[in-house]
Design a protein around this motif. Structure first.
Motif, PDB file in Angstrom:
ATOM      1  N   LYS A  47       0.832  -1.215   0.000  1.00 32.77           N
ATOM      2  CA  LYS A  47       0.000   0.000   0.000  1.00 32.77           C
ATOM      3  C   LYS A  47       0.867   1.266   0.000  1.00 32.77           C
ATOM      4  O   LYS A  47       0.516   2.265  -0.621  1.00 32.77           O
ATOM      5  CB  LYS A  47      -0.943   0.001   1.200  1.00 32.77           C
ATOM      6  CG  LYS A  47      -2.107  -0.965   0.991  1.00 32.77           C
ATOM      7  CD  LYS A  47      -2.989  -1.045   2.213  1.00 32.77           C
ATOM      8  CE  LYS A  47      -4.016  -2.152   2.041  1.00 32.77           C
ATOM      9  NZ  LYS A  47      -4.631  -2.522   3.328  1.00 32.77           N
ATOM     10  N   ILE A  52      -1.066   4.521  -1.450  1.00 34.07           N
ATOM     11  CA  ILE A  52      -2.340   4.540  -0.715  1.00 34.07           C
ATOM     12  C   ILE A  52      -2.101   5.147   0.662  1.00 34.07           C
ATOM     13  O   ILE A  52      -2.924   5.898   1.172  1.00 34.07           O
ATOM     14  CB  ILE A  52      -2.926   3.113  -0.617  1.00 34.07           C
ATOM     15  CG1 ILE A  52      -3.297   2.618  -2.021  1.00 34.07           C
ATOM     16  CG2 ILE A  52      -4.133   3.077   0.314  1.00 34.07           C
ATOM     17  CD1 ILE A  52      -3.702   1.168  -2.085  1.00 34.07           C
ATOM     18  N   TYR A  53      -0.956   4.818   1.260  1.00 37.80           N
ATOM     19  CA  TYR A  53      -0.537   5.451   2.514  1.00 37.80           C
ATOM     20  C   TYR A  53       0.746   6.241   2.275  1.00 37.80           C
ATOM     21  O   TYR A  53       1.511   5.930   1.363  1.00 37.80           O
ATOM     22  CB  TYR A  53      -0.219   4.410   3.593  1.00 37.80           C
ATOM     23  CG  TYR A  53      -1.335   3.505   3.982  1.00 37.80           C
ATOM     24  CD1 TYR A  53      -2.647   3.969   4.094  1.00 37.80           C
ATOM     25  CD2 TYR A  53      -1.086   2.162   4.280  1.00 37.80           C
ATOM     26  CE1 TYR A  53      -3.671   3.125   4.472  1.00 37.80           C
ATOM     27  CE2 TYR A  53      -2.109   1.311   4.669  1.00 37.80           C
ATOM     28  CZ  TYR A  53      -3.398   1.796   4.758  1.00 37.80           C
ATOM     29  OH  TYR A  53      -4.391   0.948   5.127  1.00 37.80           O
TER      30      TYR A  53
END
Ligand SMILES: Nc1ncnc2c1ncn2[C@@H]1O[C@H](COP(=O)(O)OP(=O)(O)OP(=O)(O)O)[C@@H](O)[C@H]1O
Ligand SMILES: [Mg+2]
Length: 257
Positions: A47, A52-53
């Motif tokens: 991620k 995403i992060y």
């Protein structure tokens, strides 16, 4: 050129540290598997790699450019993620889901072109899901869904494919089919493959290198024979094993004792 350059990556959810001082590089055209026990941080790492992060600290370069400097669509043309869990409460058709893989190529006020539909059909055929094209996404099996999500990622036509346990719901035949498809894309198109997988034997058989995560740190990275050894596996998984060579493929083979 490197597909990925990760340096000193640190990340945690709220107060809990999940990844600590992660540094590694992946060459363009490499096939690398990430293994490690449940909760070791594999999905979190993917991620972070797909933006995403945001990391707490450290840098991620994608094809030499900082991930933070990419526009969303620009990054999506370079890299596709097949996530571990896909939400499927929607009544989309399989073909609509795969067509979403084309979004980075379609302008804001543009419609899909014939080429987009053609690429969708190709991706469906490659993943053996063409027969599901008109089915609803929430009315197909778990393994069928996983293959459809791979098709969506293929439709994105990325240089780098990140896959999170994509083969874990698949029967042995479809598991091999997906791995061969990935290997084929890797060898024929030079697609960089980063695959999170629990099956250490399959990882050893198909990967150029393996990254073993344990408790949020890299316990080993290198060729399968360098990483999949007794001390590493016994430490990470807390399990006694024997390590052999598969007599047919000659790849590293672990046998839990
Ligand atoms: N959204 C979240 N909020 C808080 N903690 C999380 C969240 N997602 C994961 N974690 C925690 O972070 C750690 C790493 O989780 P992660 O999902 O990256 O593990 P994993 O290696 O992918 O495991 P698995 O093999 O079970 O998929 C775990 O301790 C998990 O409980
Ligand atoms: Mg996971």
């Amino acid at each position: 050129m490197y597909a990925l350059e990760i340096e000193n990556l640190n990340f945690g959810y709220e107060t809990k540290t999940v990844l600590e001082n992660i540094s590694f590089k992946v060459k363009q055209g490499e096939f690398i598997s990430i293994i490690g026990p449940n909760g070791s941080g594999k999905s979190t790492l993917l991620k972070l790699l797909s933006n995403i992060y945001n990391p707490k600290s450290g840098t991620i370069l994608i094809q030499g450019k900082n991930i933070k400097d990419y526009k969303r669509k620009e990054l999506a043309k370079k890299m596709a993620l097949v996530p571990q869990n896909t939400v499927t409460d929607y009544e989309f058709l399989v073909e609509d889901i795969v067509l979403m893989g084309r979004y980075p190529y379609i302008g804001r006020f543009e419609k899909e072109k014939d080429e987009d539909y053609h690429i969708v059909d190709e991706a469906l055929k490659l993943t053996n899901t063409y027969n599901l094209k008109k089915r609803r996404i929430n009315e197909i099996s778990g393994g069928e869904l996983q293959r459809v999500i791979v098709a969506k990622a293929l439709a994105q036509n990325p240089d780098i494919l990140l896959l999170d346990e994509t083969t874990s719901h698949l029967d042995i035949n479809h598991q091999m089919e997906i791995l061969r498809l990935l290997k084929n894309l890797n060898q024929k198109k030079g697609t960089t493959v980063v695959l999170v997988i629990h099956d250490i034997n399959l990882a050893s058989r198909y990967s150029d290198r393996i990254l073993l995560l344990n408790n949020g740190s890299i316990l080993g990275i290198g060729q399968p024979s360098e990483v999949v050894n007794k001390p590493n596996i016994e430490k990470a998984y807390n399990l006694k094993v024997a390590i052999e060579r598969n007599p047919i493929t000659d790849s590293i083979h672990i046998i839990p004792l």
